[in-house]
Design an enzyme around this catalytic site. Sequence first.
Site, PDB file in Angstrom:
ATOM      1  N   ASP A 136      13.877  -0.473  33.475  1.00  0.00           N
ATOM      2  CA  ASP A 136      12.810  -0.039  32.574  1.00  0.00           C
ATOM      3  C   ASP A 136      12.283   1.319  33.027  1.00  0.00           C
ATOM      4  OD1 ASP A 136      12.021  -1.548  30.432  1.00  0.00           O
ATOM      5  OD2 ASP A 136      10.289  -2.440  31.410  1.00  0.00           O
ATOM      6  N   TYR A 193       9.206   3.616  34.207  1.00  0.00           N
ATOM      7  CA  TYR A 193       7.911   3.304  34.807  1.00  0.00           C
ATOM      8  C   TYR A 193       6.872   3.162  33.694  1.00  0.00           C
ATOM      9  CZ  TYR A 193       9.894   4.878  39.291  1.00  0.00           C
ATOM     10  OH  TYR A 193      10.657   5.024  40.418  1.00  0.00           O
ATOM     11  N   PHE A 208      14.113   5.974  38.304  1.00  0.00           N
ATOM     12  CA  PHE A 208      13.597   6.108  39.670  1.00  0.00           C
ATOM     13  C   PHE A 208      12.801   7.396  39.905  1.00  0.00           C
ATOM     14  CE2 PHE A 208      17.234   3.196  40.301  1.00  0.00           C
ATOM     15  CZ  PHE A 208      16.571   2.127  40.898  1.00  0.00           C
ATOM     16  N   HIS A 247      18.748  -4.216  45.338  1.00  0.00           N
ATOM     17  CA  HIS A 247      17.878  -3.175  44.790  1.00  0.00           C
ATOM     18  C   HIS A 247      17.050  -2.537  45.909  1.00  0.00           C
ATOM     19  CE1 HIS A 247      14.672  -1.450  42.229  1.00  0.00           C
ATOM     20  NE2 HIS A 247      15.584  -1.490  41.273  1.00  0.00           N
TER      21      HIS A 247
END
Length: 227
Positions: free
Chosen positions: A73, A75, A86, A194
């Site tokens: 997704d 942020y 990221f 992750h």
Amino acid sequence: MNIIKIDMDVKIEQSWKAALSAEFDREYFRALTDFVRAEYLSGRAVYPAPKNIFNAFNLCPLDNVKVVIIGQDPYHEPGQAHGLCFSVLPPTPIPPSLVNIYREIENDLGRKSVTNGDLTHWAEQGVLLLNSTLTVRAHAAASHAGHGWETFTDAVIRACSTRDNIVYMLWGAYAQRKAEIVDPARNLVLKSVHPSPLSASRGFFGNHHFSRANEYLIAHGKTPVEW
């Protein structure tokens, strides 16, 4: 108010537009268009800014892609999302997952990365920083999931998979499922947990993905990424 204009003349970099043109006429994409437009017109805060929805593509044309990193997704808090997974623009504080990515780069390559969260310089070197869902409602993770973005970004992975010798960095189960169509015999597929603080210590740290990616790129006649 800067309202998104997504119609069948999608404003996206030309090589991607050519590769994905069939998607723009499919019924799911028309429904997605209607949903996203309504979200921005509703007065709710939606991220990223409309001009940045296709930022990952505009900064990294298809012919330039040599590494693919898959997020989930955008942020969903103010001042964060700008269309690259990221990544955040300064002066926004670096999010915890990116802090851990930078920590692994430092441990792997023996040098510090940049001091802010902007990954634009990666994208400009051929790193496709792809979220599976390209928009999100403020403060509501996964609020735009299940409306068609996943189908669209599956098509993006298929477009990438027509080219050989691309490095896929798949962090976490979600990203690994997303790239099931990638042929590991023709590309380098790197998998780990992750980089989230909840999982990074269970195999993200020490995965050496950044050095392994560059070694592979060099071996196939490509310029390594300045991480």
